[in-house]
Design a protein around this motif. Structure first.
Motif, short mmCIF file in Angstrom:
data_model
loop_
_atom_site.label_atom_id
_atom_site.label_comp_id
_atom_site.label_asym_id
_atom_site.label_seq_id
_atom_site.Cartn_x
_atom_site.Cartn_y
_atom_site.Cartn_z
N SER A 81 0.84 -1.21 0.00
CA SER A 81 0.00 0.00 0.00
C SER A 81 0.86 1.24 0.00
O SER A 81 0.57 2.21 -0.70
CB SER A 81 -0.90 0.06 1.22
N ALA B 249 2.15 1.71 -3.41
CA ALA B 249 1.09 1.94 -4.39
C ALA B 249 0.55 3.37 -4.34
O ALA B 249 0.13 3.91 -5.36
CB ALA B 249 -0.05 0.94 -4.18
N VAL B 250 0.56 4.01 -3.18
CA VAL B 250 -0.02 5.35 -3.09
C VAL B 250 0.94 6.44 -3.58
O VAL B 250 0.51 7.57 -3.82
CB VAL B 250 -0.46 5.72 -1.65
N LEU C 50 0.00 8.26 -6.68
CA LEU C 50 -1.26 8.98 -6.46
C LEU C 50 -1.00 10.27 -5.69
O LEU C 50 -1.51 11.33 -6.04
CB LEU C 50 -2.25 8.10 -5.70
N VAL D 26 -6.98 7.78 -2.72
CA VAL D 26 -5.84 7.13 -2.09
C VAL D 26 -6.32 6.05 -1.12
O VAL D 26 -5.86 4.91 -1.14
CB VAL D 26 -4.96 8.15 -1.34
N TRP D 27 -7.30 6.42 -0.30
CA TRP D 27 -7.80 5.46 0.70
C TRP D 27 -8.46 4.27 0.04
O TRP D 27 -8.31 3.12 0.49
CB TRP D 27 -8.78 6.16 1.66
N THR E 200 -7.77 3.04 -2.87
CA THR E 200 -6.72 2.19 -3.43
C THR E 200 -6.08 1.35 -2.33
O THR E 200 -5.87 0.15 -2.50
CB THR E 200 -5.64 3.07 -4.11
N VAL E 201 -5.80 1.99 -1.19
CA VAL E 201 -5.21 1.25 -0.06
C VAL E 201 -6.16 0.13 0.37
O VAL E 201 -5.73 -1.00 0.61
CB VAL E 201 -4.95 2.21 1.12
N ALA E 202 -7.45 0.45 0.45
CA ALA E 202 -8.42 -0.57 0.87
C ALA E 202 -8.38 -1.75 -0.08
O ALA E 202 -8.36 -2.91 0.36
CB ALA E 202 -9.83 0.03 0.93
N CYS E 203 -8.33 -1.48 -1.40
CA CYS E 203 -8.32 -2.58 -2.37
C CYS E 203 -7.06 -3.41 -2.25
O CYS E 203 -7.11 -4.64 -2.25
CB CYS E 203 -8.45 -2.04 -3.79
N VAL E 204 -5.91 -2.73 -2.15
CA VAL E 204 -4.66 -3.49 -2.03
C VAL E 204 -4.68 -4.32 -0.75
O VAL E 204 -4.16 -5.43 -0.69
CB VAL E 204 -3.44 -2.53 -2.02
N ASN E 205 -5.34 -3.81 0.29
CA ASN E 205 -5.36 -4.48 1.59
C ASN E 205 -6.50 -5.48 1.78
O ASN E 205 -6.62 -6.07 2.84
CB ASN E 205 -5.47 -3.45 2.71
N ILE F 298 -8.18 5.25 -11.59
CA ILE F 298 -7.87 4.11 -10.72
C ILE F 298 -9.17 3.42 -10.27
O ILE F 298 -9.29 2.20 -10.32
CB ILE F 298 -7.07 4.59 -9.47
N ILE G 37 -10.38 -0.36 -11.30
CA ILE G 37 -10.60 -1.43 -10.31
C ILE G 37 -12.00 -2.02 -10.48
O ILE G 37 -12.18 -3.24 -10.52
CB ILE G 37 -10.41 -0.90 -8.87
#
Lengths: 226, 109
Positions: free
Chosen positions: A49, A52-53, A56, A66-67, A69-74, A203, A207
């Motif tokens: 994460s 990945a950010v 962005l 950003v959040w 994206t982080v949620a998806c990666v996590n 992004i 997704i």
């Protein structure tokens, strides 16, 4: 059991440190500055994460993108937390949350190899802490070293590209089946095609499209699933 | 982003990450994992990673690159080849970055 956890996690620290160094250098090259980069590493403590950010943040994406994206990666962590439940569900909630903070990929693999049966056993919590603390110490030390060292390397050298390569390699590790290939291809194409959208919405669009295509592909050929 | 915005972004990231890590451990009762969630979860991480990385490799200033003499493309290809060969994360990063730097400084791309 604490010692056993330390011992089982020991050999993994080499790989963790190498990856942490790269992540740290990439973070230093993102231009957010040393203090914020170190703060991010300490608070978030999730390598993919964090890397990945960076693109962005560099392109002024809104916080919620950003959040998201982080949620998806996590999201893989959701599966981990589900699988930890039989082992730690009986603990008080505060301790469950404290354990959760340390639940990275390496610990998960180490813990499930030691305790493949999903049931409570004495010593599991100590084992977890042994493995988790070694992992956390190795990771943070490597990232912070990377941040400080990366800051000293001139940006023109292009070492920040290591972050892009890290993301590419992480993407490859997720390619497990035909439908994940389709999802990756759709996400990559959509993110490039929709780049002109404001607020880095490309992004989000990418997704959504990729998850839809992945699920469709899996249902179109049920025998090829997984 | 300003320093304050980055700071708030980081706090949010930390909260989102901790929520994901503790999600099924938070409630007192066992929660079932619905099937749609399990299926969607399989694709979300790869989708997010691929979506972030693709523009980084094939775009410059918001436009597709229109020259094949771009060091990033060859760095990425070298990294991909290395990953296919060895399946090693760190080696892939070193190989890809090495090729990119070699082309950039060796050939001036």
């Amino acid at each position: 059991m604490f010692r056993e956890g330390v011992r089982d996690c020991g050999p993994m620290t080499i790989g963790i440190s190498a990856w942490g160094l790269v992540a740290g250098v990439a973070m230093a090259k993102s231009g957010m500055g040393i203090p914020l980069a170190i703060l991010m590493s300490l608070l978030v403590s999730a390598g993919s994460s964090q890397v990945a950010v960076l693109p962005l943040i560099a392109t002024d994406a809104p916080m919620w993108v950003v959040w998201a994206t982080v949620a998806c990666v996590n999201l893989r962590f959701l599966v981990f937390s589900y699988q930890y439940r039989p082992y730690f569900g009986h603990l008080p909630r505060r301790r469950r949350v404290a354990l959760s903070y340390f639940m990275g990929d390496t610990i998960f693999a180490t813990f499930l190899r030691r305790y493949p049966e999903p049931k409570r056993e004495p010593g599991q919590v100590d084992y977890f802490w042994g493995a988790a603390l070694v992992n956390y110490a190795a990771w943070q030390l490597a990232v912070i070293t990377g941040i400080v060292a990366g800051n000293a390397i001139p940006t023109e050298w292009g070492v920040g590209f290591a972050g892009t390569m890290a993301l590419l390699a992480l993407t490859c590790t997720q390619l497990r089946s035909r439908s994940t290939w389709i999802a990756a291809f759709v996400a990559a194409s959509a993110a490039v095609a929709a780049y002109a959208l404001p607020l880095r919405m490309n992004i989000v669009v990418a997704i959504a499209a990729a998850v839809a295509f992945g699920v469709l592909a899996q249902h179109a050929r049920p025998d090829a699933a997984r | 982003m300003s320093t304050l915005e980055i700071f708030l972004t980081i706090l949010g990231m930390a909260a989102v990450t901790l929520l994901c890590r503790s999600f099924f451990l938070l409630p007192e009762q066992d929660l079932p994992m619905p099937r749609w969630l399990r299926e969607g979860l399989r694709y979300a991480p790869i989708a997010a990673l691929a979506a972030v990385v693709a523009p980084e490799i094939v775009m410059t200033q918001g436009h597709l690159i229109h020259t094949w003499r771009d060091a990033r493309i060859f760095g990425a290809l070298a990294g991909l080849a290395f990953f296919t060969w060895k399946k090693d994360l760190f080696g892939t990063i070193v190989c890809g970055t090495g090729v990119m730097l070699a082309l950039k400084f060796g050939l001036g791309w």
